[in-house]
Design an enzyme around this catalytic site. Structure first.
Site, mmCIF file in Angstrom:
data_model
loop_
_atom_site.group_PDB
_atom_site.id
_atom_site.type_symbol
_atom_site.label_atom_id
_atom_site.label_comp_id
_atom_site.label_asym_id
_atom_site.label_seq_id
_atom_site.Cartn_x
_atom_site.Cartn_y
_atom_site.Cartn_z
ATOM 1 N N ALA A 49 3.307 -2.616 -1.934
ATOM 2 C CA ALA A 49 2.810 -3.964 -1.659
ATOM 3 C C ALA A 49 1.829 -4.442 -2.733
ATOM 4 O O ALA A 49 1.729 -5.635 -2.998
ATOM 5 C CB ALA A 49 2.164 -4.015 -0.282
ATOM 6 N N SER A 99 5.595 -2.858 2.140
ATOM 7 C CA SER A 99 5.371 -1.514 1.623
ATOM 8 C C SER A 99 6.064 -0.504 2.530
ATOM 9 O O SER A 99 6.003 -0.623 3.756
ATOM 10 C CB SER A 99 3.857 -1.239 1.601
ATOM 11 O OG SER A 99 3.624 0.092 1.228
ATOM 12 N N HIS A 108 5.386 2.808 2.863
ATOM 13 C CA HIS A 108 4.600 3.894 3.464
ATOM 14 C C HIS A 108 3.778 3.454 4.671
ATOM 15 O O HIS A 108 3.105 4.278 5.299
ATOM 16 C CB HIS A 108 3.739 4.612 2.412
ATOM 17 C CG HIS A 108 2.503 3.888 1.969
ATOM 18 N ND1 HIS A 108 1.271 4.110 2.550
ATOM 19 C CD2 HIS A 108 2.305 2.978 1.003
ATOM 20 C CE1 HIS A 108 0.370 3.352 1.928
ATOM 21 N NE2 HIS A 108 0.974 2.646 1.001
ATOM 22 N N CYS A 130 -8.964 1.661 1.190
ATOM 23 C CA CYS A 130 -8.962 1.293 -0.226
ATOM 24 C C CYS A 130 -10.367 1.026 -0.751
ATOM 25 O O CYS A 130 -10.593 1.066 -1.943
ATOM 26 C CB CYS A 130 -8.112 0.059 -0.453
ATOM 27 S SG CYS A 130 -6.476 0.191 0.243
HETATM 28 C C1 LIG Z 1 -1.390 -0.944 2.354
HETATM 29 C C2 LIG Z 1 -1.521 -2.384 2.053
HETATM 30 C C3 LIG Z 1 -1.319 -2.880 0.768
HETATM 31 C C4 LIG Z 1 -1.015 -1.966 -0.412
HETATM 32 O O1 LIG Z 1 0.269 -1.427 -0.307
HETATM 33 P P1 LIG Z 1 0.713 -0.250 -1.303
HETATM 34 O O2 LIG Z 1 2.174 -0.089 -0.996
HETATM 35 O O3 LIG Z 1 -0.103 0.941 -0.931
HETATM 36 O O4 LIG Z 1 0.479 -0.727 -2.675
HETATM 37 C C5 LIG Z 1 -1.430 -4.226 0.558
HETATM 38 N N1 LIG Z 1 -1.727 -5.066 1.564
HETATM 39 C C6 LIG Z 1 -1.931 -4.635 2.812
HETATM 40 C C7 LIG Z 1 -2.244 -5.609 3.886
HETATM 41 C C8 LIG Z 1 -1.842 -3.278 3.096
HETATM 42 O O5 LIG Z 1 -2.068 -2.850 4.344
#
Ligand SMILES: *Cc1c(COP(=O)(O)O)cnc(C)c1O
Length: 379
Positions: free
Chosen positions: A73, A201, A203, A326
């Protein structure tokens, strides 16, 4: 014994069915070919990739050709926001977003500010919601893009994307939605929803880390400037050899949700309600998001007078998050809670619990008992 995992909003384990599908795309007896090759091995891989693309598209009621594979994402958000900004910069240089967005949106906007774009960061109301009147006031003739997340990763707050889309489209601006926490939790129908770009995303939905997708609307078409060049994969939008096993993993994760989503959402909601029921008697405890506007899997709560980092240390048997994963390397109050008008003191005493497919009622019972005992020791 490992701690009870209550951090599904940070990441999820990969579903065994997904692992099985992925393993079939790795070894010498599997579908290991490069999907760009014209021989048998390549074409076998193309079939796998096409099916995965269809599985993702199907879950959000989009067309296969509207799905662009990315590394997650974060990349999807970058490609959407920078891609529109760079391609259409002659139309206008104003962008609107919210203070409660993920860093993968906010940091992109900050970067674009240095490149001559102007960004309005709208504050939410005390429930974390975007005020539609505020959005209408912020829109200008030169507003190129609006980026608003669907479900907040810290609070679970669900934005009224349908109404937001109506307002944004009436202004002729593009709308991007970070739906990383919404996929698999809310039904998403992109035939109906007037969103131009949507980030996902794998995961967060029991697929592997390192893969995601960006929905890019074809009717009416949204053009983007690529971030990664070299080979022209994904219609020139995202070059690089397609990672068949990763894409198959994301596709399978979506197919599982297509079958089970409504049951799973009801199950997770029951667990969350039960957890809240068991801890709500604790002294001063409260929720940082209005239950009526929150997704099923996230519960963000404050424990007045208790430092959340100390509470986490006192509870090694539980794995949850203070602030968002994060940002938790930096000891600052959560920017999301701050933007909602929650005091620094309460923000520093807040924890995010998030539940998922493998959480059991026994986990909830034990976790709430442990949490209650730990809180009592602090007061
Ligand atoms: C986890 C997350 C992301 C980042 O996604 P990745 O696949 O880890 O880069 C971005 N936005 C939101 C709302 C998320 O929960």
């Amino acid at each position: 014994m490992k701690p009870i995992y209550l951090d599904y909003a940070a990441t999820t384990p990969v579903d065994l069915r997904v692992i099985t599908a992925m393993m079939q795309c790795l070894g010498v007896d599997g579908v290991f070919g490069n999907p760009a090759s014209s021989h048998f091995y390549g074409q076998e891989a193309v079939q796998k990739v096409d099916m995965a693309r269809q599985q993702v598209a199907s879950l959000i009621n989009a067309e296969s050709r509207e799905i662009v594979w990315t590394s997650g994402a974060t990349e999807s958000n970058n490609l959407a926001i920078q891609g529109v900004a760079n391609f259409y910069q002659n139309r206008g240089k104003h962008i609107i977003t919210m203070k409660t967005e993920h860093k993968a949106v906010l940091d992109v906007c900050r970067f674009l500010e240095k490149r001559g774009f102007e960004v309005s960061y709208l504050a939410p109301n005390k429930d974390g919601l975007l005020e539609l009147e505020g959005l209408k006031k912020a829109l200008r003739p030169d507003t190129l893009l609006v980026s608003i997340m669907y479900v907040n990763n810290e609070t679970g707050v669900i934005q009224p994307i349908e109404q937001i889309a109506e307002i944004v489209k009436a202004n002729g601006s593009f709308l991007h939605v970070d739906a990383a926490q919404a996929l698999g939790k809310l039904p998403i129908n992109l035939q109906k929803l007037a969103v131009d770009l949507m980030s996902f995303s794998a995961h967060k939905i029991y697929g592997p880390k390192g893969v995601g997708a960006l929905f890019v609307r074809r009717r009416p078409v949204v053009r983007l400037q690529a971030l990664i060049h070299g080979g022209g994969h994904e219609n020139g939008l995202r070059s690089g050899t397609l990672a068949t096993h990763q894409l198959v993993g994301m596709g399978e994760a979506c197919a599982i949700l297509q079958e089970n989503m409504s049951k799973e959402v009801a199950y997770i909601q029951r667990l969350k309600d039960s957890f809240w029921q068991k801890i709500q008697h604790l002294s001063g405890v409260g929720r940082n998001s209005d239950i009526a506007h929150a997704a099923c899997h996230i519960l963000n709560v404050y424990f007045p007078g208790i430092d959340s980092d100390l509470l986490m240390k006192a509870l090694p048997q539980l794995a949850m998050s203070a602030g968002s994963a994060c940002t938790s390397l930096v000891v600052e109050p959560s920017h999301v809670l701050q933007a909602m008008g929650i005091s620094d003191a309460l923000a520093h005493s807040s924890l995010r619990f998030s539940f998922g497919r493998y959480t059991t009622q026994a986990d909830i019972d034990l976790a709430s008992d442990l949490l209650s005992d730990a809180c009592k020791k602090f007061v």
